[in-house]
Design an enzyme around this catalytic site. Sequence first.
Site, mmCIF file in Angstrom:
data_model
loop_
_atom_site.group_PDB
_atom_site.id
_atom_site.type_symbol
_atom_site.label_atom_id
_atom_site.label_comp_id
_atom_site.label_asym_id
_atom_site.label_seq_id
_atom_site.Cartn_x
_atom_site.Cartn_y
_atom_site.Cartn_z
ATOM 1 N N TYR A 161 -32.135 37.957 19.243
ATOM 2 C CA TYR A 161 -32.485 36.507 18.442
ATOM 3 C C TYR A 161 -34.210 36.054 18.679
ATOM 4 O O TYR A 161 -34.574 35.580 18.022
ATOM 5 C CB TYR A 161 -31.685 36.064 20.002
ATOM 6 C CG TYR A 161 -31.700 34.337 19.520
ATOM 7 C CD1 TYR A 161 -31.074 33.487 18.969
ATOM 8 C CD2 TYR A 161 -32.830 33.634 20.710
ATOM 9 C CE1 TYR A 161 -31.086 32.238 17.895
ATOM 10 C CE2 TYR A 161 -32.833 32.258 20.230
ATOM 11 C CZ TYR A 161 -32.183 31.443 19.070
ATOM 12 O OH TYR A 161 -31.849 30.344 19.060
ATOM 13 N N LYS A 165 -36.915 34.817 16.442
ATOM 14 C CA LYS A 165 -37.714 33.614 16.696
ATOM 15 C C LYS A 165 -39.229 34.221 16.984
ATOM 16 O O LYS A 165 -39.897 32.970 16.173
ATOM 17 C CB LYS A 165 -36.998 33.255 17.706
ATOM 18 C CG LYS A 165 -35.838 31.975 17.983
ATOM 19 C CD LYS A 165 -35.557 31.762 16.955
ATOM 20 C CE LYS A 165 -34.426 30.910 16.368
ATOM 21 N NZ LYS A 165 -34.011 29.706 14.929
HETATM 22 N N1 LIG Z 1 -29.156 24.364 20.672
HETATM 23 C C1 LIG Z 1 -30.015 25.056 21.308
HETATM 24 O O1 LIG Z 1 -30.613 24.842 23.047
HETATM 25 C C2 LIG Z 1 -30.590 25.891 20.704
HETATM 26 C C3 LIG Z 1 -32.431 26.243 21.448
HETATM 27 C C4 LIG Z 1 -33.678 26.681 20.567
HETATM 28 C C5 LIG Z 1 -33.420 27.029 19.588
HETATM 29 N N2 LIG Z 1 -32.106 26.956 18.759
HETATM 30 C C6 LIG Z 1 -32.166 27.177 17.326
HETATM 31 O O2 LIG Z 1 -32.190 25.882 16.176
HETATM 32 C C7 LIG Z 1 -31.470 26.123 15.412
HETATM 33 C C8 LIG Z 1 -29.940 25.191 15.155
HETATM 34 O O3 LIG Z 1 -29.923 24.981 16.346
HETATM 35 P P1 LIG Z 1 -28.306 24.252 16.692
HETATM 36 O O4 LIG Z 1 -28.173 23.893 18.104
HETATM 37 O O5 LIG Z 1 -28.507 23.006 16.218
HETATM 38 O O6 LIG Z 1 -26.952 25.061 16.017
HETATM 39 P P2 LIG Z 1 -25.525 24.880 15.768
HETATM 40 O O7 LIG Z 1 -24.922 26.317 16.288
HETATM 41 O O8 LIG Z 1 -25.437 23.335 15.829
HETATM 42 O O9 LIG Z 1 -25.962 24.912 13.807
HETATM 43 C C9 LIG Z 1 -26.009 25.571 12.905
HETATM 44 C C10 LIG Z 1 -25.331 25.368 11.674
HETATM 45 O O10 LIG Z 1 -25.922 26.137 11.240
HETATM 46 C C11 LIG Z 1 -24.854 27.305 10.098
HETATM 47 N N3 LIG Z 1 -25.442 28.695 9.236
HETATM 48 C C12 LIG Z 1 -25.200 29.797 10.605
HETATM 49 N N4 LIG Z 1 -25.118 30.511 9.586
HETATM 50 C C13 LIG Z 1 -25.820 30.144 8.834
HETATM 51 C C14 LIG Z 1 -26.224 31.115 7.485
HETATM 52 N N5 LIG Z 1 -26.177 32.005 6.651
HETATM 53 N N6 LIG Z 1 -26.574 29.991 6.263
HETATM 54 C C15 LIG Z 1 -26.069 28.572 6.337
HETATM 55 N N7 LIG Z 1 -26.107 27.960 6.772
HETATM 56 C C16 LIG Z 1 -26.030 28.955 8.716
HETATM 57 C C17 LIG Z 1 -23.722 27.277 10.447
HETATM 58 O O11 LIG Z 1 -23.094 26.895 10.255
HETATM 59 C C18 LIG Z 1 -23.942 25.885 11.946
HETATM 60 O O12 LIG Z 1 -23.748 24.863 11.539
HETATM 61 C C19 LIG Z 1 -31.515 27.873 15.890
HETATM 62 O O13 LIG Z 1 -32.158 27.682 14.485
HETATM 63 C C20 LIG Z 1 -30.941 27.411 16.759
HETATM 64 O O14 LIG Z 1 -31.345 28.804 17.333
HETATM 65 C C21 LIG Z 1 -31.026 26.143 19.192
#
Ligand SMILES: NC(=O)c1ccc[n+]([C@@H]2O[C@H](COP(=O)([O-])OP(=O)(O)OC[C@H]3O[C@@H](n4cnc5c(N)ncnc54)[C@H](O)[C@@H]3O)[C@@H](O)[C@H]2O)c1
Length: 251
Positions: A161, A165
């Site tokens: 991951y 990133k």
């Molecule tokens: N939540 C956190 O704490 C956090 C922190 C830092 C970064 N992020 C990043 O933010 C982004 C969103 O995370 P989130 O927390 O909203 O996650 P989430 O799980 O709520 O939403 C992610 C969405 O991506 C979709 N997805 C997964 N694989 C996919 C694919 N191959 N094609 C299309 N869609 C796909 C999933 O179906 C899901 O609806 C991610 O890139 C995550 O790494 C999240």
Amino acid sequence: MDSAGVSTDLTGRFAGKVLFATGGGSGLGASTARRFVAEGGQAAVVDLDAARAQAVADDLDGSIALGCDVSDERSVGDAVRETHERLGRIDCVLNSAGYVKFTPIEELSLDEWNALLAVHLTGTFLVCKATLPVLRAAGGGSIVNLASVAALLARPNLAAYAAAKGGIISFSRQLAVDAAADNVRVNVLAPGSVRTPMTADVYGEGQAPHAIQARLAEPEEIASAACFLLSDDSSFFTAATLVADGGATAL
Ligand SMILES: NC(=O)c1ccc[n+]([C@@H]2O[C@H](COP(=O)([O-])OP(=O)(O)OC[C@H]3O[C@@H](n4cnc5c(N)ncnc54)[C@H](O)[C@@H]3O)[C@@H](O)[C@H]2O)c1
């Protein structure tokens, strides 16, 4: 004000504009699409889970839902084409599709490594590649790619991951240079720990570790930063990484 105390004044910043939001069916992607539309825009809510995308788009005026796997070039091409056909333009792009998996390096299989990089890093590349000509045709635009503080700080068992990133930050800087001549800005948003379905298994209802503000961010607090980068309010931002982490990287 919303529940997180973030202003939701409807400023019309996105009137006439279209957002292509991957991962739009959940978490940060859904939250950003909601705010974008609340401020006058339209969104293509794009997600691997088409039903989830549809449920979000159903509540957003003038918006559409599309099932799409961001790691598949043809699927991405189809979604971009359909957005252009149905909404007429694309001005803003949010790459928020993804998932997290914690695995010690010795137990990390090549398949797991490849799958994680395919969604986060390759998916970001494919969506940027497919949308760039459309943004250029619109006379410019703004791309926001989701990284994470995991690109800046090491955490146990998060190698794939964090590598993905980190790659997104380097890739976005390169893209910003290549796209600048056509008035396309490219920035990265690096959140700390946010309360979304992705982190429900990691934190539960508990506290985020290692932040000055020792709590999880609400998705709306990150969506407001994403919408700043997507809007003309950030007109002098490009090739930047905006960290929204409650102070996690300070400790
Ligand atoms: N939540 C956190 O704490 C956090 C922190 C830092 C970064 N992020 C990043 O933010 C982004 C969103 O995370 P989130 O927390 O909203 O996650 P989430 O799980 O709520 O939403 C992610 C969405 O991506 C979709 N997805 C997964 N694989 C996919 C694919 N191959 N094609 C299309 N869609 C796909 C999933 O179906 C899901 O609806 C991610 O890139 C995550 O790494 C999240």
